[in-house]
Design an enzyme around this catalytic site. Sequence first.
Site, PDB file in Angstrom:
ATOM      1  N   ARG A   1     -11.263 -52.786 -40.096  1.00  0.00           N
ATOM      2  CA  ARG A   1     -11.960 -53.473 -39.010  1.00  0.00           C
ATOM      3  C   ARG A   1     -12.844 -54.579 -39.563  1.00  0.00           C
ATOM      4  O   ARG A   1     -13.445 -54.431 -40.632  1.00  0.00           O
ATOM      5  CB  ARG A   1     -12.843 -52.498 -38.220  1.00  0.00           C
ATOM      6  CG  ARG A   1     -12.082 -51.533 -37.348  1.00  0.00           C
ATOM      7  CD  ARG A   1     -13.001 -50.871 -36.329  1.00  0.00           C
ATOM      8  NE  ARG A   1     -14.177 -50.276 -36.952  1.00  0.00           N
ATOM      9  CZ  ARG A   1     -15.303 -49.998 -36.295  1.00  0.00           C
ATOM     10  NH1 ARG A   1     -15.410 -50.302 -35.017  1.00  0.00           N
ATOM     11  NH2 ARG A   1     -16.306 -49.436 -36.919  1.00  0.00           N
TER      12      ARG A   1
ATOM     13  N   SER B   1     -14.280 -47.250 -48.589  1.00  0.00           N
ATOM     14  CA  SER B   1     -14.236 -45.787 -48.712  1.00  0.00           C
ATOM     15  C   SER B   1     -13.241 -45.325 -49.763  1.00  0.00           C
ATOM     16  O   SER B   1     -12.328 -44.544 -49.495  1.00  0.00           O
ATOM     17  CB  SER B   1     -13.905 -45.163 -47.344  1.00  0.00           C
ATOM     18  OG  SER B   1     -14.881 -45.529 -46.403  1.00  0.00           O
TER      19      SER B   1
ATOM     20  N   ASP C   1     -18.925 -44.659 -46.522  1.00  0.00           N
ATOM     21  CA  ASP C   1     -19.139 -44.285 -45.122  1.00  0.00           C
ATOM     22  C   ASP C   1     -20.327 -43.338 -44.935  1.00  0.00           C
ATOM     23  O   ASP C   1     -20.968 -43.334 -43.880  1.00  0.00           O
ATOM     24  CB  ASP C   1     -17.863 -43.683 -44.514  1.00  0.00           C
ATOM     25  CG  ASP C   1     -17.266 -42.581 -45.377  1.00  0.00           C
ATOM     26  OD1 ASP C   1     -17.797 -42.304 -46.463  1.00  0.00           O
ATOM     27  OD2 ASP C   1     -16.243 -42.005 -44.967  1.00  0.00           O
TER      28      ASP C   1
END
Length: 896
Positions: A520, A581, A635
Amino acid sequence: QIQQALRALTIPLERLQMMKSHIMQAMHRGMSRQTHAQATVQMLPTYICSTPDGTEKGDFLVVELCQSQVRTLLVTLFGDGNLSPQMIYKIFDMPEEIMHGEGEVLFDFLAQCVSELLADTSSSQERLPLGFVFPFSCQQTKLDRAELISWSKGFSCSDVEGKDVVQLLQSAINKHELCHVDVVALMNDTVGTMMTCSTEGRPCEIALVAGEQGSNCCFMAEAHLVEKAEETSGRMCVNTEWGCFGDDGMLSDILTPYDESVDDESSNPGLKRFEKLVGSLYLGEIVRHVLITLIAQKELFTRSDVAVLKEKGVLKTHQVLEIINNEEGTAAAKRVLEALGLEPRERDCSRVQQICRAVVSRAATLYAAGLAAVLSYMCQTRDLDQLLVNVGVDGELYHSHTRFKEILQNVIKLLAPECTATLLPSTDGSGRGAAMVTAVAVRLEAQRREVNELLAPLRLSRADLEEVQALMRMEMELGLGRETNATASVRMLPTYVCHTPSGTERGEFLALDLGGTNFRVLVVRVSEEGIRMASEIYVIPTAIMQGTGEQLFDHIMECIVTFQLKHDLTKQVLPLGFTFSFPCQQVGLDKALLLTWTKGFSASGCVGQDVVQLLREAAQRKNHSGLKVVALVNDTVGTMMSCGYDDPQCEIGLIVGTGTNACYMEEMRNVGTVEGEQGRMCINMEWGAFGDNGCLDHIFTSFDRVVDEDTINPGKQRFEKLISGMYLGEIVRHILLAMADRQLLFKGNPSPKLQTKNIFQTKFLSTIELNGLALRQIRAILHELELNASFEDSVLMREVCQAVSLRAAQLCAAGLAAVVEKMRENRGLDQLSVTVGVDGTLYKLHPNFSCNLQKTLQDLAPNCTVTFMPSEDGSGKGAALVAAVASQTARPGEQP
């Protein structure tokens, strides 16, 4: 007058429907802990949680206390579906004086009866389990514990009410030196009827008794609804004791003057009103009072001396049933009436037959209304559109009168059309059924021992959890130490995030969230009004994931440029926070060396490189000067920062989803791997690897070891493999296979599909563990796994899931307890108040995980008040906030 009497004994369908509704309401009140004391339908738990499955084997004793007799049985079951049990009876007459004497004498007599039966039989079993049929109102708290509430049926033995009748019988048996006889179950005759009708794999879940012993019904209720018993899973047989329905006046509009006369003459006026309308003990009396009224109106026996009818009990129910025998016409009526000394005419016989038929038909319709209420209650509480169920029926009314059966079935269809009830006549319901109850209890006891043995290693004591907490604390210290960090299983990686949001951050920021095949790009606007975000999702094709590093980062830059064009951001240079991540060694807030690719990525030329620099170089290749990467985070840190914006006390981030990790704000003076003593820094614990050095081996079960060995990284991420969603379903699958192997599940025949790795998904645990979930909702999972599971199998599957998820939550809590206690001690506080920002599907979607985690943490860290705040979009919003905080805290003229 005859027609008037018949009309008074006829109940319209609308009134029966209303009555059914009232009975259901009374059932709900009887089930509730708050209202059961006032309920007329008592809904007593029996602690019978399973019906026979046909595998029961062995010898079982039964003692049945009847109205004027004691029946003893030795029942041998052969595990053949209970089709051909061998039964040896011995019946003893009950002396009148014992019924009214001392309780001790009564139980001594029962023990003597058992002794005499055993003297005439032989059994090689070391232990003889005994079932006790005790048809009186009891407060039952276990299958083998029941206190007598009150005597009835002519009994009035002293010093028994309020005592445990099972213990009284066991003491008497021991006194007779029958030490191998063990009273394991107490039940009433209704329950016995239900159990004896469960044969050939056809479970019977309702029983109706309409006989000399009284009127009653029992059924298998959802256990979580039986609030008095405090059971939460499976089903439990509930004894409705519906004879008292109407004691609150609910039946006053259908009571006739004849019913009132019967009640007035009874030993308990105003009580057991429903039973006095339908019970065999009273039907003859109702007919007698109708006849007395019609005689007074000169409608019957005008040439007879009718004084005999004024005598209570002179007309019995079996005589009423004989009178309405259609095959003989009025001949049976003439015979019965003449035996009473009356001189009936043909018309008298016909009218008496009409009255008898009306009284028995009314009883049948009332039984149907009660049974329809139970059926609809079961259908509703199981969340079914249609209920198919077997009903065991016993008692002289049902067995002796064909018309009774027809009315019962027809009225049930009218009142409960959503239910299909198959009525099964019981043969020797109470005796054989008591043996079944006892046999099931013995089978479940043996099963329970094996289940407990299998699940014991998963059930952690407080001492176990305290040890895990201490080990985590020790590994944290090693991970923070300059000399010990390299070999510590908990790496305690510095993130270079030194401040949580203050709430004063303002501006526009870009965020990039890369952690899988989709990534994203976000623009995050932080203002006084709060945070607004816009984002786009982009796909990374497999060819690029597995191509060169240049191709990968060029693709990411193309997507960023596309996003900036779409959102009109090309003329601005916005600070960017990058959620990445993958395992990295971070050497600055905006510098992190990729240690290894995971999740299907294998882009060449990246491992060992600074991923921020790789992105900057891609920007240069695109001649894109509007990219300012100021922070790279994982994250967990993003989750902490996201929640920290709304709650300044949020200084811990926790992920419990497919994987698990935690971060927290540590004092800089304790971080030996980074220069500096002042302030705090967020530490990415990477706690999933806790135990990789063997310190948790004593917690690992054989199931955990099998799961670990079958992963792509055996011996690695040991803590994560006990906690996270990627592995819990697989642990459960291996336990289910072990249970099937021991014949504890699926009758020893698991489906081949259950042998497939990862077929049992962790989301199944969430579905199965939902409290009060109907079997139908679990059926989809069973169907997907091609499992032929009984209801009891489903209950046991739920227990396995609960054991695995509870352990995961407790271990997570032990790790978190080490964190919060360290923070409290770091700050020299007696009491720490801190918030944990938390994300992950296991925490958010599992029905019990969060509650179990919080409860265990409170227990292990009592000096810490911990609030949990679920994160909303931690990886995106959090990365932008890291960039915002970095921009705000940068010194003037300094590159953030």
